[in-house]
Design an enzyme around this catalytic site. Structure first.
Site, PDB file in Angstrom:
ATOM      1  CB  CYS A   1     -23.210  -6.287  20.071  1.00  0.00           C
ATOM      2  SG  CYS A   1     -24.992  -6.204  19.969  1.00  0.00           S
TER       3      CYS A   1
ATOM      4  CG  HIS B   1     -32.915 -20.063  29.217  1.00  0.00           C
ATOM      5  ND1 HIS B   1     -34.021 -20.403  29.920  1.00  0.00           N
ATOM      6  CD2 HIS B   1     -33.331 -19.303  28.195  1.00  0.00           C
ATOM      7  CE1 HIS B   1     -35.085 -19.874  29.344  1.00  0.00           C
ATOM      8  NE2 HIS B   1     -34.683 -19.214  28.292  1.00  0.00           N
TER       9      HIS B   1
HETATM   10  C1  PEP Z   1     -28.112 -10.369  18.425  1.00  0.00           C
HETATM   11  O1  PEP Z   1     -29.253 -10.675  18.072  1.00  0.00           O
HETATM   12  O2  PEP Z   1     -27.142 -10.296  17.644  1.00  0.00           O
HETATM   13  C2  PEP Z   1     -27.827 -10.068  19.839  1.00  0.00           C
HETATM   14  C3  PEP Z   1     -26.663  -9.583  20.207  1.00  0.00           C
HETATM   15  O3  PEP Z   1     -28.795 -10.354  20.727  1.00  0.00           O
HETATM   16  P1  PEP Z   1     -29.131 -11.834  21.241  1.00  0.00           P
HETATM   17  O4  PEP Z   1     -28.090 -12.758  20.669  1.00  0.00           O
HETATM   18  O5  PEP Z   1     -29.131 -11.755  22.713  1.00  0.00           O
HETATM   19  O6  PEP Z   1     -30.481 -12.049  20.628  1.00  0.00           O
END
Ligand code: PEP
Ligand code: MG
Length: 746
Positions: free
Chosen positions: A677, A364
């Protein structure tokens, strides 16, 4: 050998303290201490070995071994019996040292004639400082109370070393908190900064480890423990309305604070001559040493609780240790063993950087640091023991390196680097309003990732075309209870207001795995990353998901709304999420409330299974966003949190690219909007390769938008595609070299 009594130990500790109080240089005092201990323990030898670097011990004083060996004899951690004591962090007691595992003969010390060996670690609250050894010719096993007595002496030595009493100005030995030290950790968030140390919990310095009057010390300990018990009781009675799990944590605290065993051990230490605070610290050192060894998460948790209680007790006894009243220095860099997201958010943008001893890339705190765009280095072992408030510090988040009290030449080189980065950022600012368009006019949509209201000014400054991923976890992680629907609706509305006409893709709550809510019962799962997380939790516990979907609809009113569901592993999960959203929209409409005129519903592709889902799934999604961080860990079966394997596989491995290409082609065929992303979207070589493969939308941290746009505007994506294909056809495992060479010539 007569039995040692409590008064023997007290007598030795007092004499030790007197020696330390007398004038003389560090070496002189060390010599007197070894002779004092040898005499008191009735052994021929007593030696003190201290760490001169984290891997090497040096003989710093001896009674009985050859004087010429002092400051000459060195051993690696784990080498010989002394090295083993340090490595195992536990005493070794043997009447026949030469036949003991790990024994190493050191001719220069003349030690072969000593048969018995007792070595105990000199440590201070988990910080290894050295080893204290006694040896004798006769084959004798040291009794338990002698071992215990020597540990108590080592505890006092640890405090003295801490105060710089032994080693004077000898660089590298002991911990005098004056010399430059470099820490190599792991990158949690890129960026570089220079500032002054601000310890989240400044260390408590025990100035007098030896108690004058045991009765007085026992009374002080009793009083502090009862105050601690009252504090814990108050926490419990103040926790009315708190859920069961949180209450259980506090109940465990209460149980530990009332633990007879804990109290008994500290009382015994005081009887042997320690002051109350030194007794607490000795227990804490033992707890930390155990913490390092146990693997069981439950036990680890309880030992951490006990560590926390020891800290509280130390603060009560010394009146030190909180930053209350002290002022944040200019350009503060926060140093902590670990920190919760709420506490980090409280500091907010005042901080220039953050350095943690623990933590993980997906913790976090890392998420908050990323959201605040401040450099973060994690796994900087022992930095909070080494640093003092106000020390100068340089943080290199890119390399995961921290320089504490740096030399001028290091500072100058570092400042040059920061100046160059600032210069580059200025150049990127000029590109802000220009499209990310290659030399042939092919445009790539560059959006930013966000998770806080505080991120939104970046939308304008960075020139992002929108928010490609709004992580909604932070509002859930930073509260002691589930946020209320109105509260969330207000926040989401502010996000949409700030984005103006730019689109925002809200991702529903992605909790579970490493992201455990304070008010959610931690699931004891063997493999949480593949466990009950994200949409799986949302569908099994629809209350929170529905509430969040209502909040999003209420925030949007008639404005366009884009929602995506995380961690979809099969189409039915997406359909169930989509149906829930549509139901909430219809419900709101039926109540006469405004609803979004344009509602786009998407899925995050984070598991390889979705790459093989039926065409109907691709057609049903308004958009798909590739969560590369998770996708990569499941594609290569390499935990994104595990330092050993995290960087083992290349994102530009041709197998992974073939998989990505498959998704690109499938989305083109079904006319489904596709974006990427994960963190890789913000890395230049990766981003350009994705764009060359046909990914036309990339979402990244705001600071990456300028550099990526700069490269795209110079690149010929069609040419780069050919280069990538050539490397693949040649059977190369990764296209990284080929792409890097191309970019270097732009
Ligand atoms: C990912 O898994 O690439 C993502 C964007 O989500 P998080 O990093 O929040 O798991
Ligand atoms: Mg993910």
């Amino acid at each position: 050998m007569p039995e040692r009594s409590e008064s023997d130990s007290r007598h030795l500790l007092r004499r030790l303290r007197d020696v330390l109080a007398q004038p003389g240089d560090g070496q002189d005092r060390l010599d007197r201490i070894t002779s004092l201990i040898a005499h008191s323990m009735q052994t021929e030898v007593c030696s003190i070995y201290l760490f001169c670097d984290p891997e090497t011990l040096e003989l710093c004083a001896t009674e009985g071994l050859r004087a010429e060996a002092v400051h000459q004899t060195r051993m690696r951690l784990g080498e010989g019996l002394v090295g083993r004591v340090a490595r195992l962090n536990t005493p070794i007691n043997t009447h026949d040292a030469p036949s003991e595992k790990g024994f190493r003969y050191m001719a220069e010390t003349g030690e072969e004639i000593y048969s018995s060996f007792l070595g105990v670690p000199i440590q201070r609250v988990g910080e290894k400082l050295g080893v204290l050894v006694v040896q004798s010719k006769d084959a004798r096993d040291f009794k338990d109370d002698e071992v215990y007595g020597l540990e108590v002496v080592a505890m006092v030595l640890a405090e003295m070393t801490e105060l710089g009493a032994f080693v004077g100005d000898r660089e590298g030995i002991g911990h005098s908190h004056r010399f430059p030290v470099m820490f190599r950790g792991t990158c949690g968030q890129e960026g570089a900064c220079e500032g002054k140390v601000w310890l989240h919990e400044p260390r408590v310095v025990v100035t007098n480890p030896v108690g004058d009057d045991p009765e007085d010390e026992q009374r002080r300990l009793q009083e502090a423990v009862s105050t601690l018990q009252t504090q814990v009781n108050d926490m419990i009675s103040g926790a009315v309305g708190m859920d069961m799990d949180h209450r259980q944590v506090l109940e465990t605290y209460r149980m530990l604070a009332n633990s007879r065993g804990w109290m008994r051990r500290m009382t015994e230490d005081i009887a042997l001559g320690l002051s109350a605070e030194a007794a607490v610290e000795k227990e804490q050192s033992t707890t930390r040493a155990r913490l390092e060894k146990v693997a069981d998460p439950y036990l680890k948790g309880r030992l951490s609780d006990l560590d926390d209680l020891s800290n509280r007790l130390l603060r009560l006894l010394t009146g030190q240790g909180t930053n209350t009243g002290a002022e944040l220095p200019d350009n503060p860099v926060l140093l902590a063993r670990n920190i919760g997201p709420a506490e980090l958010l409280d500091y907010g943008r005042k901080l220039k950087g953050v350095v943690l001893e623990e933590g993980s890339v997906g913790s976090h705190a890392a998420i908050v640091a990323r959201a605040l765009a401040i450099p973060l280095v994690i796994h900087a072992k022992r930095i909070t023991s080494e640093a003092l408030n106000g020390d100068r510090v340089l943080v290199d988040g890119d390399q995961g390196v921290v320089h504490l009290r740096p030399e001028d030449n290091v500072t100058n080189a570092f400042r040059d680097k920061i100046a160059m980065q600032a210069e580059a950022q200025k150049r990127y600012a000029d590109l802000r309003d220009l499209p990310a368009e290659d030399v042939n006019g092919v445009t790539v949509n560059l959006t930013m990732n966000a998770g806080l209201i505080a991120d939104l000014p970046s939308l304008e400054n960075s020139g992002a075309a929108g928010v490609g991923l709004f992580r909604t976890e932070l509002q859930f992680l930073t509260r002691a209870h589930v946020p209320r629907r109105d509260e969330l609706a207000r926040l989401y509305a502010r996000v949409m207001d700030a984005a103006k006409d730019k689109p925002v893709k809200f991702r529903t709550l992605d909790i579970g795995s490493d992201k455990v809510l304070p008010y959610m019962k931690p699931q004891d799962e063997p493999n949480p990353a593949m466990g009950w997380r994200a949409i799986r939790v949302g569908l099994d516990k629809p209350g929170v998901l529905n509430m969040q979907l209502q909040a999003l609809i209420r925030a949007a009113k008639t404005r366009p709304l884009e929602v995506m569901f995380p961690f979809i592993a099969c189409p039915s999960e997406f359909y169930a999420g989509r149906d829930a959203l549509l139901r909430q929209r219809d419900r709101e409409a039926a109540l006469g409330r405004p609803v979004p005129e344009d509602l786009k519903i998407g899925a995050m592709l984070e598991t390889p299974s979705l790459g093989f889902a039926p065409d109907s799934f691709y057609q049903a999604c308004d958009f798909i966003s590739i969560g590369g961080n998770d996708l990569k860990q499941f594609f290569f079966a390499a935990d994104r949190e595990n330092e050993r394997v995290r960087k083992r596989y290349d994102t530009l491995d041709t197998s992974f690219l073939t998989f990505l290409e498959r998704i690109i082609v499938r989305c083109q065929a079904s006319d489904t909007q596709l974006s990427f992303c994960g963190e890789d979207a913000g890395r230049p070589v990766e981003a350009l390769t994705f764009a060359a493969l046909g990914l036309r939308s990339l979402s990244m941290r705001p600071a990456s938008i300028g550099p990526i746009k700069h490269l795209i505007r110079r690149a010929d994506l069609a040419e780069l595609r050919q280069i990538v294909q050539r490397a693949r056809n040649e059977g190369q495992q990764s296209v990284r070299n080929a792409v890097t060479t191309y970019l270097a010539h732009l």
